[in-house]
Every structure is written in structure tokens, then in C-alpha cells.
Scaffold this motif. Sequence first.
Motif, PDB file in Angstrom:
ATOM      1  N   LEU A 105       0.830  -1.207   0.000  1.00 26.83           N
ATOM      2  CA  LEU A 105       0.000   0.000   0.000  1.00 26.83           C
ATOM      3  C   LEU A 105       0.866   1.259   0.000  1.00 26.83           C
ATOM      4  CD1 LEU A 105      -2.832   1.150   0.067  1.00 26.83           C
ATOM      5  CD2 LEU A 105      -2.825   0.902   2.551  1.00 26.83           C
ATOM      6  N   THR A 106       1.930   1.259   0.798  1.00 25.38           N
ATOM      7  CA  THR A 106       2.837   2.405   0.847  1.00 25.38           C
ATOM      8  C   THR A 106       3.450   2.674  -0.521  1.00 25.38           C
ATOM      9  OG1 THR A 106       3.377   1.939   3.171  1.00 25.38           O
ATOM     10  CG2 THR A 106       4.890   3.355   1.954  1.00 25.38           C
ATOM     11  N   PHE A 107       3.883   1.598  -1.183  1.00 27.71           N
ATOM     12  CA  PHE A 107       4.481   1.735  -2.514  1.00 27.71           C
ATOM     13  C   PHE A 107       3.466   2.287  -3.516  1.00 27.71           C
ATOM     14  CE2 PHE A 107       5.364  -0.112  -6.722  1.00 27.71           C
ATOM     15  CZ  PHE A 107       6.628   0.414  -6.949  1.00 27.71           C
ATOM     16  N   THR A 108       2.241   1.777  -3.472  1.00 32.54           N
ATOM     17  CA  THR A 108       1.222   2.187  -4.435  1.00 32.54           C
ATOM     18  C   THR A 108       0.805   3.640  -4.230  1.00 32.54           C
ATOM     19  OG1 THR A 108       0.406  -0.080  -4.557  1.00 32.54           O
ATOM     20  CG2 THR A 108      -1.052   1.640  -5.366  1.00 32.54           C
ATOM     21  N   SER A 129      -1.053   9.993   4.389  1.00 33.15           N
ATOM     22  CA  SER A 129      -1.359   8.573   4.581  1.00 33.15           C
ATOM     23  C   SER A 129      -0.081   7.736   4.608  1.00 33.15           C
ATOM     24  CB  SER A 129      -2.287   8.068   3.470  1.00 33.15           C
ATOM     25  OG  SER A 129      -3.525   8.729   3.491  1.00 33.15           O
ATOM     26  N   ILE A 130       0.858   8.049   3.729  1.00 30.49           N
ATOM     27  CA  ILE A 130       2.125   7.310   3.694  1.00 30.49           C
ATOM     28  C   ILE A 130       2.853   7.436   5.025  1.00 30.49           C
ATOM     29  CG2 ILE A 130       4.429   7.261   2.651  1.00 30.49           C
ATOM     30  CD1 ILE A 130       3.138   7.999   0.001  1.00 30.49           C
ATOM     31  N   TYR A 131       2.811   8.612   5.617  1.00 27.95           N
ATOM     32  CA  TYR A 131       3.499   8.837   6.905  1.00 27.95           C
ATOM     33  C   TYR A 131       2.924   7.914   7.983  1.00 27.95           C
ATOM     34  CZ  TYR A 131       6.249  11.659  10.165  1.00 27.95           C
ATOM     35  OH  TYR A 131       7.168  12.083  11.082  1.00 27.95           O
ATOM     36  N   PHE A 132       1.599   7.796   8.037  1.00 29.72           N
ATOM     37  CA  PHE A 132       0.961   6.894   8.998  1.00 29.72           C
ATOM     38  C   PHE A 132       1.239   5.433   8.646  1.00 29.72           C
ATOM     39  CE2 PHE A 132      -1.628  10.675   9.877  1.00 29.72           C
ATOM     40  CZ  PHE A 132      -1.674  10.641  11.262  1.00 29.72           C
ATOM     41  N   LEU A 133       1.274   5.123   7.350  1.00 32.59           N
ATOM     42  CA  LEU A 133       1.560   3.751   6.920  1.00 32.59           C
ATOM     43  C   LEU A 133       2.960   3.325   7.330  1.00 32.59           C
ATOM     44  CD1 LEU A 133      -0.032   3.779   3.349  1.00 32.59           C
ATOM     45  CD2 LEU A 133      -0.715   2.289   5.236  1.00 32.59           C
ATOM     46  N   LEU A 134       3.915   4.226   7.215  1.00 34.99           N
ATOM     47  CA  LEU A 134       5.288   3.903   7.630  1.00 34.99           C
ATOM     48  C   LEU A 134       5.345   3.581   9.120  1.00 34.99           C
ATOM     49  CD1 LEU A 134       7.295   6.628   5.648  1.00 34.99           C
ATOM     50  CD2 LEU A 134       7.250   4.165   5.211  1.00 34.99           C
ATOM     51  N   GLY A 135       4.595   4.343   9.921  1.00 31.27           N
ATOM     52  CA  GLY A 135       4.564   4.066  11.357  1.00 31.27           C
ATOM     53  C   GLY A 135       4.007   2.691  11.658  1.00 31.27           C
ATOM     54  N   ILE A 210       9.854  13.747   5.273  1.00 28.72           N
ATOM     55  CA  ILE A 210       9.288  15.096   5.357  1.00 28.72           C
ATOM     56  C   ILE A 210      10.032  16.047   4.426  1.00 28.72           C
ATOM     57  CG2 ILE A 210       8.964  17.080   6.883  1.00 28.72           C
ATOM     58  CD1 ILE A 210       8.485  15.095   9.164  1.00 28.72           C
ATOM     59  N   ALA A 211      11.382  15.967   4.433  1.00 26.29           N
ATOM     60  CA  ALA A 211      12.168  16.862   3.577  1.00 26.29           C
ATOM     61  C   ALA A 211      11.888  16.596   2.095  1.00 26.29           C
ATOM     62  CB  ALA A 211      13.656  16.671   3.874  1.00 26.29           C
ATOM     63  N   ILE A 212      11.806  15.308   1.724  1.00 26.29           N
ATOM     64  CA  ILE A 212      11.580  14.954   0.320  1.00 26.29           C
ATOM     65  C   ILE A 212      10.184  15.375  -0.133  1.00 26.29           C
ATOM     66  CG2 ILE A 212      11.288  13.016  -1.268  1.00 26.29           C
ATOM     67  CD1 ILE A 212      13.525  11.598   0.318  1.00 26.29           C
ATOM     68  N   VAL A 213       9.188  15.129   0.712  1.00 27.87           N
ATOM     69  CA  VAL A 213       7.814  15.484   0.348  1.00 27.87           C
ATOM     70  C   VAL A 213       7.670  16.986   0.176  1.00 27.87           C
ATOM     71  CG1 VAL A 213       5.447  15.589   1.206  1.00 27.87           C
ATOM     72  CG2 VAL A 213       6.685  13.451   1.300  1.00 27.87           C
ATOM     73  N   ILE A 214       8.215  17.759   1.110  1.00 27.27           N
ATOM     74  CA  ILE A 214       8.109  19.218   1.009  1.00 27.27           C
ATOM     75  C   ILE A 214       8.823  19.710  -0.256  1.00 27.27           C
ATOM     76  CG2 ILE A 214       8.835  21.394   2.059  1.00 27.27           C
ATOM     77  CD1 ILE A 214       8.342  20.126   4.783  1.00 27.27           C
ATOM     78  N   ALA A 215      10.032  19.193  -0.495  1.00 21.80           N
ATOM     79  CA  ALA A 215      10.785  19.612  -1.680  1.00 21.80           C
ATOM     80  C   ALA A 215      10.022  19.254  -2.964  1.00 21.80           C
ATOM     81  CB  ALA A 215      12.160  18.961  -1.679  1.00 21.80           C
ATOM     82  N   ARG A 216       9.461  18.046  -2.990  1.00 21.31           N
ATOM     83  CA  ARG A 216       8.731  17.592  -4.172  1.00 21.31           C
ATOM     84  C   ARG A 216       7.474  18.436  -4.407  1.00 21.31           C
ATOM     85  NH1 ARG A 216       8.862  15.470  -9.147  1.00 21.31           N
ATOM     86  NH2 ARG A 216       7.064  14.129  -9.602  1.00 21.31           N
ATOM     87  N   MET A 217       6.721  18.683  -3.342  1.00 21.44           N
ATOM     88  CA  MET A 217       5.489  19.460  -3.473  1.00 21.44           C
ATOM     89  C   MET A 217       5.779  20.895  -3.905  1.00 21.44           C
ATOM     90  SD  MET A 217       2.915  17.475  -2.794  1.00 21.44           S
ATOM     91  CE  MET A 217       2.501  15.937  -1.970  1.00 21.44           C
ATOM     92  N   VAL A 218       6.821  21.495  -3.309  1.00 20.06           N
ATOM     93  CA  VAL A 218       7.179  22.866  -3.677  1.00 20.06           C
ATOM     94  C   VAL A 218       7.627  22.925  -5.128  1.00 20.06           C
ATOM     95  CG1 VAL A 218       8.825  24.737  -3.272  1.00 20.06           C
ATOM     96  CG2 VAL A 218       7.741  23.598  -1.331  1.00 20.06           C
TER      97      VAL A 218
END
Length: 239
Positions: A105-108, A129-135, A210-218
Motif C-alpha cells: 500500500l505504501t508503494f502504491t 497517509s504514507i506517513y501513517f503507513l510507515l509508522g 518530510i524533507a523529500i515530500v516538502i521539496a517535491r510538493m514545492v
Amino acid sequence: MKPESPLKNRSRSTHAELLIALVGLIFIQSWLSPDNQVHRAFFNGLFFLVVLSAIRALSESTWRMYVTLALGAVAYAISWVNDSVGSFWFSAIGDTCFASVFAVLTFTVGQSVFSRGPVDARRIIGAVSIYFLLGLLWAFFYTLIELIEPGSFRIANADAESQSNSRLLSEFIYFSNVTLTTLGYGDIVPESRPAKTMALLEAMLGQLYIAIVIARMVGMQVAQHQKEPERDRLIESES
């Protein structure tokens, strides 16, 4: 303005359903007692609810959907049996099946979040959702480590002799999310080398994600704004 496609709306709704199921699982399980049979059954039901939400999120990929359904059904059935039997192998197989579901699910969802396109609510909900899935995924890793090598974690105020699989998983859901966010309260401490390594990897992953997601979204948002003037000029020239 071009209306959103039904497929995009559907994708957004399935990601939202998944996020609600994940948050509900993490919150509700904290009020359940692993020593109560009814609570354990409800706990297993919460996990299966997440699996059902995962199936909807994976519906665009038929083989992933069926694999997830099969793994979730096996894990759910084994969890019911294991509540009565308390077998090491049942616990290990059930936890491995659930971990596999969350990994797929995380990969998809990651493919959906990091694919090319505009930044919208679907991507943001998917990223959360991915952040919660990783936990949750790491919680199963920790549980498997403790099952294979008892004493890999020192848990405050815990009786090592009465640590059922449900209790371990409940403790490690808390520990995993604390580690993912690098809070580190110290009431659960990894002691074996595999446990320390997995905790270290999760803490690093939490910060990098977090760093990758923020960079990607920006980056995607900047690219989107850069394309808008060009699109407007094309529309004006055509008119």
C-alpha cells in the motif's frame, strides 16, 4: 475552468478513506486492552478495516488488489485463531501478512503522490497517509523482531512473561510513531542490534520523508505556476 475527472475525484476519496481508517486505528487501539478478548477482536477488526480501505485504494491495480485481499484475509483469520492458541508461528505469519499489506500500500500510494502532475488535495492526503503507513509498517517490524528474539526491546512497566502479540503490537504502534517523529521518550528502548538498526532507519526515514515530500510538493507547485502564464498566452493567441 476544466472540471475534475471522476477518476481523480475517486482517487481523492479513496485516499481520504484510507487516511481516516489509519488515524482511527491508531487512536482507537490506544483505548483497547490487549488482555480483553472482545477488545482484541475489535483490534483485529480495525486492522481488517484498514485492509478494506487499502483494497479500494489499490483498485486501479488488479493484481495488487487481489494480493492485498488474500494477505489481509489470511492475517485476519490467523489473528482470530492466535487469540486462542497463542502460537509463535501464527503470530509471525499474521504479522508478516499485515506488514506485506502495508508495504504494498505504501508503494502504491507513493506512486500516486510522487507522479507528475499538479499539487492537489489527493497528493496531500496521500502523502499524509504514507506517513501513517510507515509508522504501522515499522510497528510490525518491531513486533517480529521481539517475537524472534525476545528481549530485543526494554518496555517500561511490562511483564515479559505476559507479552501477547496484541500487546506487543499495541506497544510498538506507539513506539514506532514516537521514533518516526524522533520524539524518543525513552519508555521503550531497543536493546538488540537488529532492534537498534530498525529504530535508527525509521528515525532517519521520518526526517528524510518530510524533507523529500516538502521539496517535491514545492517543486511541483513552482512548475505548475510557471506553466500557467504560458497556457494563458496560448489561449489568448488562439482567441
